[in-house]
Design an enzyme around this catalytic site. Structure first.
Site, PDB file in Angstrom:
ATOM      1  N   PHE A  49     -13.375   3.482   5.135  1.00  0.00           N
ATOM      2  CA  PHE A  49     -12.416   2.673   4.394  1.00  0.00           C
ATOM      3  C   PHE A  49     -11.976   3.450   3.156  1.00  0.00           C
ATOM      4  CE2 PHE A  49     -10.733  -0.682   1.712  1.00  0.00           C
ATOM      5  CZ  PHE A  49      -9.956  -1.369   2.644  1.00  0.00           C
ATOM      6  N   LYS A  59      -6.137   6.752  11.540  1.00  0.00           N
ATOM      7  CA  LYS A  59      -7.548   6.747  11.957  1.00  0.00           C
ATOM      8  C   LYS A  59      -7.600   6.682  13.479  1.00  0.00           C
ATOM      9  CE  LYS A  59      -9.346   3.930   8.152  1.00  0.00           C
ATOM     10  NZ  LYS A  59      -9.881   2.604   7.871  1.00  0.00           N
ATOM     11  N   ARG A  83      -5.464   0.882  -6.482  1.00  0.00           N
ATOM     12  CA  ARG A  83      -4.149   1.391  -6.059  1.00  0.00           C
ATOM     13  C   ARG A  83      -3.664   2.512  -6.978  1.00  0.00           C
ATOM     14  NH1 ARG A  83      -2.102  -2.085  -2.115  1.00  0.00           N
ATOM     15  NH2 ARG A  83      -2.525  -4.300  -2.377  1.00  0.00           N
ATOM     16  N   GLY A 137       0.777  -1.243   0.000  1.00  0.00           N
ATOM     17  CA  GLY A 137       0.000   0.000   0.000  1.00  0.00           C
ATOM     18  C   GLY A 137       0.804   1.287   0.000  1.00  0.00           C
ATOM     19  N   ASP A 148      -4.175   2.210  11.233  1.00  0.00           N
ATOM     20  CA  ASP A 148      -5.600   2.060  11.534  1.00  0.00           C
ATOM     21  C   ASP A 148      -5.717   1.679  13.016  1.00  0.00           C
ATOM     22  OD1 ASP A 148      -8.336   1.605  11.240  1.00  0.00           O
ATOM     23  OD2 ASP A 148      -8.110  -0.252  10.154  1.00  0.00           O
TER      24      ASP A 148
END
Ligand code: 5GP
Length: 187
Positions: free
Chosen positions: A150, A129, A163, A42, A101
């Site tokens: 999300f 987050k 992506r 990611g 997260d």
């Protein structure tokens, strides 16, 4: 395709913020033996942009992680799928992560990297987050905080898609967006 992506941070906003982060890292890390540890998959887009905004000598290495979960949520069980190519002992490590997260993945990763005896270990994360925190992890440079939604794009996926979006957006569930299967999430 039935899913829709609502733009949260457009390309201009992302580029401005990443440039600021790069400038901050440049002034904080002068004279250090820097290595960027990029967490795949990611972070690859963020890392490519951030690295070019750090005006210092550095090397880049990659670490593949897989977090197991139920489609959009990690369980905290993390596997290293591809390890660093070189030792980080005695070096000044900056972990480059797309999103913190719950913090479980980063906590695992920092514990793991610490055993390799870097001189310093810091974190540059594009997104955080706070509402979902389960373990507090130090973030030395942070791009943006996001609500409990999300997000996809700019390297972040859902089931390996999105992506390549040049912006970050929120995936608005449609019939096929909610059919997440068990397996790897994020990374
Ligand atoms: P953790 O909950 O352990 O902090 O995050 C685990 C991983 O899940 C993150 O590194 C990231 O790859 C993925 N992840 C968490 N939140 C999101 C999100 O909103 N969107 C996407 N695409 N991946 C996420």
């Amino acid at each position: 395709m039935t899913e829709r992506v609502k733009v949260l941070f457009d390309e201009t906003r992302l580029q401005e913020r990443v440039a600021q982060m790069g400038a901050q890292i440049t002034s904080a890390c002068r004279g250090q033996d820097l290595v960027l540890v990029v967490v795949l998959k990611g972070s690859f887009v963020f890392a490519a942009d951030l690295a070019r905004r750090i005006d210092l000598p550095l090397t880049v290495d990659f670490l593949g992680l897989r977090s197991y979960g139920d489609g959009t949520e990690t369980s905290g069980v993390v596997q290293i799928t591809s390890d660093l190519s070189r030792s980080i002992e005695g070096r000044d490590v900056i972990v480059v992560e797309d999103i913190v997260d719950t913090g479980l993945t980063m906590a695992y990763l920092l514990d793991n990297l610490r055993t390799r005896r870097p001189r310093s270990l810091r974190v540059a994360a594009l997104l955080h987050k706070p509402a979902r925190t389960r373990i507090v992890v130090p973030i030395d440079w942070l791009g943006f905080t996001v609500d409990d939604v999300f997000v996809v794009g700019y390297g972040l996926d859902h089931a390996e898609r999105y992506r390549n979006l040049p912006y970050i957006g929120v995936l608005e569930p449609g019939p096929s967006a909610t059919t997440g299967t068990s397996g790897a999430v994020g990374s």
